[in-house]
Motif scaffolding. Structure first.
Motif, short mmCIF file in Angstrom:
data_model
loop_
_atom_site.label_atom_id
_atom_site.label_comp_id
_atom_site.label_asym_id
_atom_site.label_seq_id
_atom_site.Cartn_x
_atom_site.Cartn_y
_atom_site.Cartn_z
N ASP A 63 -0.29 0.51 19.18
CA ASP A 63 1.02 -0.16 19.20
C ASP A 63 1.08 -1.29 18.19
N ARG A 64 -0.03 -2.00 18.03
CA ARG A 64 -0.08 -3.11 17.07
C ARG A 64 0.12 -2.61 15.64
N LEU A 65 -0.60 -1.56 15.25
CA LEU A 65 -0.44 -1.02 13.90
C LEU A 65 0.94 -0.41 13.71
N ARG A 66 1.42 0.30 14.72
CA ARG A 66 2.75 0.91 14.62
C ARG A 66 3.83 -0.14 14.40
N ALA A 67 3.73 -1.25 15.12
CA ALA A 67 4.73 -2.31 15.00
C ALA A 67 4.76 -2.90 13.59
N ILE A 68 3.58 -3.06 12.99
CA ILE A 68 3.53 -3.59 11.62
C ILE A 68 4.12 -2.59 10.64
N LEU A 69 3.72 -1.32 10.76
CA LEU A 69 4.18 -0.28 9.84
C LEU A 69 5.68 -0.03 9.97
N ASP A 70 6.19 -0.09 11.18
CA ASP A 70 7.62 0.16 11.39
C ASP A 70 8.49 -0.82 10.60
N LYS A 71 7.96 -2.01 10.31
CA LYS A 71 8.73 -3.03 9.59
C LYS A 71 8.50 -2.99 8.08
N MET A 72 7.57 -2.17 7.62
CA MET A 72 7.26 -2.12 6.19
C MET A 72 8.43 -1.52 5.41
N THR A 73 8.70 -2.08 4.24
CA THR A 73 9.78 -1.62 3.37
C THR A 73 9.21 -1.35 1.98
N PRO A 74 9.94 -0.65 1.12
CA PRO A 74 9.47 -0.43 -0.26
C PRO A 74 9.17 -1.74 -0.97
N ALA A 75 9.99 -2.76 -0.73
CA ALA A 75 9.79 -4.05 -1.39
C ALA A 75 8.46 -4.69 -1.00
N ASP A 76 7.98 -4.42 0.21
CA ASP A 76 6.73 -5.00 0.68
C ASP A 76 5.54 -4.51 -0.13
N VAL A 77 5.68 -3.35 -0.78
CA VAL A 77 4.58 -2.78 -1.57
C VAL A 77 4.96 -2.62 -3.03
N GLY A 78 6.05 -3.28 -3.43
CA GLY A 78 6.44 -3.30 -4.84
C GLY A 78 6.99 -2.00 -5.37
N LEU A 79 7.66 -1.20 -4.53
CA LEU A 79 8.21 0.08 -4.97
C LEU A 79 9.73 0.05 -5.01
N THR A 80 10.31 0.80 -5.97
CA THR A 80 11.74 1.06 -6.02
C THR A 80 11.94 2.53 -6.37
N PRO A 81 13.01 3.15 -5.90
CA PRO A 81 13.26 4.57 -6.19
C PRO A 81 13.42 4.87 -7.68
N GLU A 82 13.66 3.85 -8.50
CA GLU A 82 13.88 4.07 -9.93
C GLU A 82 12.58 4.21 -10.72
N MET A 83 11.45 4.04 -10.09
CA MET A 83 10.18 4.10 -10.81
C MET A 83 9.87 5.51 -11.30
N GLN A 84 9.03 5.59 -12.31
CA GLN A 84 8.69 6.86 -12.95
C GLN A 84 8.04 7.83 -11.97
#
Length: 276
Positions: A63-84
């Motif tokens: 539950d602890r890991l799931r709660a953290i992952l559920d809130k993760m967004t592309p911005a949290d890992v430096g990703l955008t859909p426009e990338m190569q």
């Protein structure tokens, strides 16, 4: 002139305050992004500290890991859909999938798969592993299986009985067969439950994977890929599956070669993980 000067001064002051607020929000967002990635790493380090093959974390840790992952967004890992990573070209015979490694040790790994439209990760297993998968953006079709119990390992081919037994073919139950669109909840696979899955990108998409422990040929955790066939492809002799439920089952056969998958590694450019 005095009125104009006052208006100019006020406008400059407002712009200065706006710039300060914008910069402040930007700094807070960067800190939040870094904090989430670091928080995920530190949680994984705790959860899988005593783990190994076939280790299943206690429910509180899941539950602890799931709660953290559920809130993760592309911005949290430096990703955008426009990338190569998320584009295809006419020269590509197969959509190229990119893997970004955030962290890996003998206890767990954290990585991101970037799929362009129609990119496919074929059906594969996770022997002795607990897997958390979080779709960060986009849409994908996920199909997952678990082995059916008390099923014959070598059924007879129904389409061509002359072929006799089909070695390496086993019956599996379909657990998930649906499209998912971000934001959605984290999916979890366990060592002995729903342990095989495949992904097909409906749109460009990215998902974050946490494996505990990671693949290791030395420790017997080798990735195996499978073909899947409809239930009607083989004889149902000796299979205790009601006729009305047989669409929920498939026959899986190990693949010796995987020619329909191209994965390249790229350097992760998002917030860095600090291993304290």
């Amino acid at each position: 002139m005095g009125i104009k000067k006052t208006l100019v001064d006020r406008k400059e002051k407002d712009l200065c305050e706006l710039s300060t607020k914008t910069n402040s929000r930007s700094r807070k967002n960067r800190r939040r992004q870094k904090k989430r990635v670091q928080k995920l790493f530190e949680a994984c380090k705790d959860v899988f500290a005593s783990g190994g093959t076939d280790y299943i974390p206690p429910q509180a840790d899941v539950d602890r890991l799931r709660a953290i992952l559920d809130k993760m967004t592309p911005a949290d890992v430096g990703l955008t859909p426009e990338m190569q990573y998320f584009r295809t070209s006419a020269a590509d015979q197969l959509p190229i999938i990119t893997y970004l490694r955030l962290y890996e040790c003998n206890k767990f790994s954290i990585g991101i798969f970037c799929l362009p439209p129609s990119g496919v990760i074929p059906l594969h297993n996770h022997p002795g592993m607990t897997v958390f998968s979080k779709l960060l953006f986009g849409s994908m079709h996920i199909k997952s299986y678990d082995w059916a119990t008390d099923a014959p390992a070598n059924p007879t081919a129904a389409a061509n009985p002359a072929q006799g037994q089909s070695p390496g073919v086993k019956l599996a139950k379909i657990k998930v067969d649906a499209d998912f669109t971000a934001p959605c909840n984290t999916s979890i696979l366990y060592p002995a439950d729903c342990n095989m899955h495949c992904f097909k990108a409906v749109t460009a998409c990215a998902f974050l994977d946490v494996l505990g422990p990671p693949y290791s040929d030395r420790d017997g955790r080798h990735c195996t890929y499978y073909f899947d066939y409809p239930f009607s492809s083989f004889s149902a002799d000796g299979v205790s599956v009601p006729e009305g439920e047989r669409e929920g089952y498939s026959w899986l056969q190990e693949r010796e070669k995987v020619d329909d998958l191209i994965v390249v590694r790229a350097t992760y450019q998002g917030p860095k993980i600090v291993d304290k």
